[in-house]
Design a protein around this motif. Structure first.
Motif, mmCIF file in Angstrom:
data_model
loop_
_atom_site.group_PDB
_atom_site.id
_atom_site.type_symbol
_atom_site.label_atom_id
_atom_site.label_comp_id
_atom_site.label_asym_id
_atom_site.label_seq_id
_atom_site.Cartn_x
_atom_site.Cartn_y
_atom_site.Cartn_z
ATOM 1 N N ASP A 53 -72.551 39.434 14.046
ATOM 2 C CA ASP A 53 -73.404 38.761 14.929
ATOM 3 C C ASP A 53 -73.179 38.775 16.339
ATOM 4 O OD1 ASP A 53 -73.800 36.752 12.854
ATOM 5 O OD2 ASP A 53 -71.685 35.757 12.931
ATOM 6 N N GLN A 54 -73.111 40.045 16.792
ATOM 7 C CA GLN A 54 -73.412 40.365 18.220
ATOM 8 C C GLN A 54 -74.357 41.392 18.314
ATOM 9 O OE1 GLN A 54 -69.626 41.852 19.833
ATOM 10 N NE2 GLN A 54 -69.113 40.100 20.983
ATOM 11 N N TRP A 55 -75.146 41.274 19.402
ATOM 12 C CA TRP A 55 -76.295 42.486 19.533
ATOM 13 C C TRP A 55 -75.335 43.416 20.202
ATOM 14 C CZ3 TRP A 55 -80.606 42.926 17.230
ATOM 15 C CH2 TRP A 55 -81.105 41.623 16.468
ATOM 16 N N ILE A 56 -75.438 44.896 19.881
ATOM 17 C CA ILE A 56 -75.064 46.018 20.364
ATOM 18 C C ILE A 56 -76.186 46.983 20.825
ATOM 19 C CG2 ILE A 56 -73.491 47.970 20.277
ATOM 20 C CD1 ILE A 56 -71.997 45.248 20.160
ATOM 21 N N PHE A 57 -75.986 47.309 22.207
ATOM 22 C CA PHE A 57 -77.136 48.427 22.485
ATOM 23 C C PHE A 57 -76.228 49.738 22.365
ATOM 24 C CE2 PHE A 57 -78.572 51.026 26.288
ATOM 25 C CZ PHE A 57 -79.837 50.964 25.729
ATOM 26 N N PHE A 58 -77.159 50.634 21.648
ATOM 27 C CA PHE A 58 -76.517 52.172 21.462
ATOM 28 C C PHE A 58 -77.345 53.027 22.466
ATOM 29 C CE2 PHE A 58 -75.296 50.119 17.466
ATOM 30 C CZ PHE A 58 -74.130 50.589 17.592
ATOM 31 N N ASP A 59 -77.076 53.443 23.680
ATOM 32 C CA ASP A 59 -77.512 54.466 24.550
ATOM 33 C C ASP A 59 -78.059 55.663 23.622
ATOM 34 O OD1 ASP A 59 -77.959 56.246 26.336
ATOM 35 O OD2 ASP A 59 -76.939 55.362 27.688
ATOM 36 N N GLY A 60 -79.304 55.990 23.898
ATOM 37 C CA GLY A 60 -79.799 57.142 23.114
ATOM 38 C C GLY A 60 -79.364 58.357 23.533
#
Length: 188
Positions: free
Chosen positions: A28-35
């Protein structure tokens, strides 16, 4: 005469101005993965910031209103797992203050010269802004120091300034390859 569009246009075209990656919803959390670094960052850290999502073969710019929802004008885009996202990087505060305090011509010459050397203002690792320590005296002079890293080379910049009867901005660029470049802007 207002030159702000010129400055903002120059910022828009800077290389490496964005952190790009993908997003996933995990527990239930949005996670951004740095490319680039593969670092995981919670999307809520970007709330109320400008974020872009890649949809229909183009970047759509909006404000992250709440995690998972991007407001683009009056439209709301629901983010999806594995969407490509990019977030504008923040300038180092001392560099941002320095760029805001120099005149239009000096700003333009500095940034375009930096760009011609294949560096971006977003490549700044360190900035010592001596100008910010000077009170509102009539006479201001000194040197600011900046270090830039574009992953291929390092560029050290010394900004010698003198603001009194005349305005003088002199930028000395030195690359780790030994290449040197000096530009100077004098206004009477």
């Amino acid at each position: 005469m207002n030159h702000e569009p010129t400055r903002s246009k120059l910022f828009e075209t800077q290389l490496r101005a964005y952190t790009e990656g993908t997003i996933e919803q995990i527990n239930d959390q949005w996670i951004f993965f740095d490319g680039e670094t593969e670092e995981a960052i919670r999307m809520e850290d970007f709330l109320q910031q400008e974020v872009e999502v890649f949809r229909l073969n183009r970047w759509k710019k909006g404000i992250l209103a709440e995690t998972g929802i991007l407001e683009v004008g009056k439209d709301r885009i629901l983010l999806r797992d594995h969407d490509q996202i990019r977030v504008r990087k923040q300038l180092i505060y001392s560099l941002e203050m320095l760029l805001n305090s120099i005149n239009e011509d000096a700003f333009f010459q500095f940034v375009t010269t930096l760009n011609s050397l294949k560096f971006s203002v977003y490549d700044c690792l360190y900035c010592y802004n001596h100008l910010s320590f000077l009170s509102d005296d009539q006479r201001k002079d000194g040197v600011n120091f900046m270090v830039f890293d574009n992953q291929d080379a390092i560029c050290n910049v010394q900004h010698h300034f003198y603001y009194f009867e005349k305005t003088s901005d002199r930028f000395e660029f030195t690359l780790n390859t030994g290449k040197r470049l000096i530009i100077e802007k004098l206004i009477s």
